[in-house]
Structure formats: C-alpha cells, structure tokens
Scaffold this motif. Structure first.
Motif, PDB file in Angstrom:
ATOM      1  N   ASP A  52       0.835  -1.209   0.000  1.00 36.93           N
ATOM      2  CA  ASP A  52       0.000   0.000   0.000  1.00 36.93           C
ATOM      3  C   ASP A  52       0.869   1.259   0.000  1.00 36.93           C
ATOM      4  OD1 ASP A  52      -2.347   1.436  -0.163  1.00 36.93           O
ATOM      5  OD2 ASP A  52      -2.726   1.395   1.990  1.00 36.93           O
ATOM      6  N   ALA A  53       1.954   1.215  -0.806  1.00 39.05           N
ATOM      7  CA  ALA A  53       2.881   2.347  -0.887  1.00 39.05           C
ATOM      8  C   ALA A  53       3.013   2.869  -2.317  1.00 39.05           C
ATOM      9  CB  ALA A  53       4.254   1.931  -0.360  1.00 39.05           C
ATOM     10  N   PHE A  54       2.086   2.499  -3.192  1.00 35.84           N
ATOM     11  CA  PHE A  54       2.107   2.966  -4.577  1.00 35.84           C
ATOM     12  C   PHE A  54       1.722   4.446  -4.626  1.00 35.84           C
ATOM     13  CE2 PHE A  54      -0.243   3.852  -8.505  1.00 35.84           C
ATOM     14  CZ  PHE A  54       0.659   3.422  -9.465  1.00 35.84           C
ATOM     15  N   PHE A  55       2.354   5.191  -5.551  1.00 35.70           N
ATOM     16  CA  PHE A  55       2.037   6.613  -5.738  1.00 35.70           C
ATOM     17  C   PHE A  55       2.300   6.968  -7.192  1.00 35.70           C
ATOM     18  CE2 PHE A  55       2.674  11.130  -5.893  1.00 35.70           C
ATOM     19  CZ  PHE A  55       1.888  11.671  -4.879  1.00 35.70           C
ATOM     20  N   PHE A  56       1.319   7.597  -7.844  1.00 37.98           N
ATOM     21  CA  PHE A  56       1.428   7.988  -9.255  1.00 37.98           C
ATOM     22  C   PHE A  56       0.617   9.265  -9.439  1.00 37.98           C
ATOM     23  CE2 PHE A  56       0.208   8.122 -13.672  1.00 37.98           C
ATOM     24  CZ  PHE A  56       1.174   7.411 -14.398  1.00 37.98           C
ATOM     25  N   SER A  57       1.263  10.290  -9.964  1.00 39.68           N
ATOM     26  CA  SER A  57       0.570  11.555 -10.224  1.00 39.68           C
ATOM     27  C   SER A  57       1.164  12.202 -11.465  1.00 39.68           C
ATOM     28  CB  SER A  57       0.727  12.497  -9.023  1.00 39.68           C
ATOM     29  OG  SER A  57       0.102  13.744  -9.284  1.00 39.68           O
ATOM     30  N   VAL A  58       0.295  12.656 -12.369  1.00 39.37           N
ATOM     31  CA  VAL A  58       0.763  13.357 -13.565  1.00 39.37           C
ATOM     32  C   VAL A  58      -0.263  14.427 -13.918  1.00 39.37           C
ATOM     33  CG1 VAL A  58      -0.331  11.804 -15.256  1.00 39.37           C
ATOM     34  CG2 VAL A  58       1.790  13.012 -15.866  1.00 39.37           C
ATOM     35  N   ASN A  59       0.224  15.527 -14.475  1.00 37.33           N
ATOM     36  CA  ASN A  59      -0.653  16.652 -14.804  1.00 37.33           C
ATOM     37  C   ASN A  59      -0.938  16.724 -16.297  1.00 37.33           C
ATOM     38  OD1 ASN A  59      -0.784  17.541 -12.150  1.00 37.33           O
ATOM     39  ND2 ASN A  59       0.936  18.940 -12.385  1.00 37.33           N
ATOM     40  N   ARG A  60      -2.197  16.945 -16.596  1.00 38.28           N
ATOM     41  CA  ARG A  60      -2.607  17.326 -17.940  1.00 38.28           C
ATOM     42  C   ARG A  60      -2.944  18.822 -17.902  1.00 38.28           C
ATOM     43  NH1 ARG A  60      -6.236  12.068 -19.791  1.00 38.28           N
ATOM     44  NH2 ARG A  60      -4.437  10.879 -20.500  1.00 38.28           N
ATOM     45  N   TYR A  61      -2.782  19.480 -19.042  1.00 42.10           N
ATOM     46  CA  TYR A  61      -2.941  20.938 -19.102  1.00 42.10           C
ATOM     47  C   TYR A  61      -3.952  21.286 -20.184  1.00 42.10           C
ATOM     48  CZ  TYR A  61       1.246  20.785 -16.275  1.00 42.10           C
ATOM     49  OH  TYR A  61       2.144  20.512 -15.269  1.00 42.10           O
ATOM     50  N   ALA A  62      -4.983  22.006 -19.794  1.00 40.42           N
ATOM     51  CA  ALA A  62      -6.048  22.407 -20.705  1.00 40.42           C
ATOM     52  C   ALA A  62      -5.854  23.861 -21.128  1.00 40.42           C
ATOM     53  CB  ALA A  62      -7.408  22.234 -20.041  1.00 40.42           C
ATOM     54  N   PHE A  63      -5.967  24.096 -22.422  1.00 37.75           N
ATOM     55  CA  PHE A  63      -5.874  25.433 -23.013  1.00 37.75           C
ATOM     56  C   PHE A  63      -7.152  25.699 -23.786  1.00 37.75           C
ATOM     57  CE2 PHE A  63      -1.579  24.352 -22.145  1.00 37.75           C
ATOM     58  CZ  PHE A  63      -0.843  25.528 -22.068  1.00 37.75           C
ATOM     59  N   LEU A  64      -7.870  26.756 -23.411  1.00 37.84           N
ATOM     60  CA  LEU A  64      -9.042  27.199 -24.149  1.00 37.84           C
ATOM     61  C   LEU A  64      -8.653  28.449 -24.931  1.00 37.84           C
ATOM     62  CD1 LEU A  64     -12.102  26.977 -24.780  1.00 37.84           C
ATOM     63  CD2 LEU A  64     -12.481  28.504 -22.823  1.00 37.84           C
ATOM     64  N   ALA A  65      -8.805  28.384 -26.251  1.00 38.17           N
ATOM     65  CA  ALA A  65      -8.383  29.503 -27.095  1.00 38.17           C
ATOM     66  C   ALA A  65      -9.484  29.809 -28.114  1.00 38.17           C
ATOM     67  CB  ALA A  65      -7.088  29.151 -27.824  1.00 38.17           C
ATOM     68  N   THR A  66      -9.502  31.033 -28.588  1.00 35.89           N
ATOM     69  CA  THR A  66     -10.461  31.413 -29.622  1.00 35.89           C
ATOM     70  C   THR A  66      -9.734  31.941 -30.850  1.00 35.89           C
ATOM     71  OG1 THR A  66     -10.693  33.616 -28.622  1.00 35.89           O
ATOM     72  CG2 THR A  66     -12.327  31.963 -28.023  1.00 35.89           C
ATOM     73  N   ARG A  67     -10.397  31.788 -31.972  1.00 30.79           N
ATOM     74  CA  ARG A  67      -9.838  32.228 -33.267  1.00 30.79           C
ATOM     75  C   ARG A  67     -10.040  33.731 -33.417  1.00 30.79           C
ATOM     76  NH1 ARG A  67     -10.919  33.425 -38.509  1.00 30.79           N
ATOM     77  NH2 ARG A  67      -9.915  32.260 -40.194  1.00 30.79           N
TER      78      ARG A  67
END
Length: 262
Positions: free
Chosen positions: A247-262
């Motif tokens: 019970d010592a597992f650890f996993f974390s990763v970040n995703r990054y969201a970008f909202l843009a307009t034309r």
C-alpha cells in the motif's frame, strides 16, 4: 522510436482507461470548458474510441454536427460503432496536420491527448485555426510528462524507464510550449488550467492503473534501445508490485487544458 500501435486490442485497452472514474471526470471538465451548445458544429481531432465525441454529439443535438477524426483505423472503427444511430455524428480517417475540411466550418474544436504525438505543431495549429469560424473556440488538453511523480526506491532506473516511454511521443513536454504556439497560429488564449491524474494509492480501475500497464508493456518491447535489459525491467516491475502489496504505490501526472479562440 516505435510509437504506440493502436490496433483493435490497444483500442480496447485505451477505452478501458477512458472509462475509469478519473478520466470520466476529466471528460466532464473538458465539456465544461468547451461549453457546447445545441446546433453547433464541432470537431474532435483524435477521436479515439469516441467517448467524448458521443457526449458532444448528444449535446449539439440533431440540429448540430459532430465530426471526429483519427489516424488509427481501429479507433475510427470503435468510434463509428459508438456513435452509430446519431445522424449528426460523422467519423473518418484524418490527420491533425492536414485537415481535409473546409475553412471556417466549425464553431468549436477539441483535442485531448493528441497533439503531443504530432511532429509539426505549427502546421497542425494553423490547420485548426483555418477550420474554425471567426470567434470559434478550441479546447486542447495534453500531458507534460515532466510532471509525472511515480514512486520508486531507484530513481535512476525509473528515469531510464520513463525516458523510454517519452520517446514514443513527438513532444512529451508540449504544454510548456503550447501557449506561444497557439498565439503564433493566431489564437487568443482565454483560459488555462491543470487537470491532475492523481493516485496516492493503488487502484487498478483508474487512469494510473491503466497507464502503469501500458507503460510496462511499451517499455518491455522497447527498453533495450535505452540499455534496459530484461533483468532490470523485471526488477523495476517487481518493485512496483511490492509497493502495491505494501500500500505504498504513488502515481501523479498533470494534464494541461488550453481554451483559445480564433
């Protein structure tokens, strides 16, 4: 370096990851940011198994249109089956860097976990800009794999494993560059936020659970190119199994969201 091959088996494995609670929550956040409305014309670049596209097609309704593209025939087949019966949905083979679509055809576009596989990002974003109407919006979500924290008692060995995994991507650190790339393509970046994939303990039915198995299989097939022999890979995986048991597992990763307009 070999990229992931999305055949029927890997498409099913990816679909299983996409149906885990943390990825379902991510999909909800993507929909919130894109804010689709009834009657809109939407594009999904890299539709995958079609889970997000199904939600979007339902939200735009029969008066709207949802077009999904993917380079992998197995993904196109899976998404086509999922969206069957929705007259407003269309799925076809398509290249993110060469969109075979008319200018200004879409009110909004979404792409999740796709552009990190695209070698020519300026061209891909120019194409995305071209197919959006003036004022149209794009929601892009990708991972910067430098953000990965994966517990190991042998960090040097883990670094070699992750270097092998990173090599299957065109750019494993795309989000750090995505803001300037979007602006250079003519977009206005309206909002950015982090979407974490965080597992402080082992849960097999999770993004981490699925990705650990995906990375293990990829590194087993390609690790020799990075000096990872069978004994070292077995030791790496044995340690992860021991951490899970303790019970010592650890996993974390970040995703990054970008909202843009034309």
């Amino acid at each position: 370096m070999s990229q992931l091959t999305f055949d029927a088996d890997s498409a099913r494995a990816l679909e299983a990851i996409y149906m885990t609670p943390d990825v379902v929550a991510q999909r909800g956040r993507v929909i919130d940011l894109l804010a689709p409305a009834a009657g809109e014309q939407l594009l999904d670049v890299g539709i995958g198994p079609g889970l997000l596209a199904l939600d979007l097609a339902r939200l735009v309704g029969e008066s709207g249109r949802m077009v999904g593209l993917d380079l992998a025939p197995a993904m196109v087949a899976a998404a086509t089956a999922r969206l069957a019966g929705l007259s407003q949905a269309e799925v076809k083979i398509g290249d993110a860097a060469n969109l075979d679509l008319p200018d200004g055809a879409f009110d909004g576009a979404v792409s999740t976990q796709v552009y990190e596989y695209v070698a020519d990002m300026p061209r891909a974003l120019a194409e995305l800009h071209r197919v959006l109407r003036p004022g149209g919006r794009a929601l892009i979500l990708d991972t910067d794999w430098r953000s990965l924290v994966w517990h190991s008692s042998d960090p040097a060995r883990m670094d070699r494993v992750l270097a092998c995994w990173d090599a299957h991507l065109a750019d494993p650190h795309l989000p750090a560059k995505l803001g300037p790339l979007l602006r250079e393509a003519g977009f206005i970046v309206r909002r950015t936020e982090i979407v974490p994939m965080f597992s402080p303990r082992w849960q097999p039915v999770s993004y981490a659970g699925g990705m650990v198995r995906t990375i293990r299989n990829f590194v087993r097939a390609n690790g020799a190119r990075f000096g990872l022999d069978d004994a070292e890979l077995q030791a790496w995986w044995a340690e992860q199994e021991a951490l899970i048991a303790a019970d010592a597992f650890f996993f974390s990763v970040n995703r990054y969201a970008f909202l843009a307009t034309r």
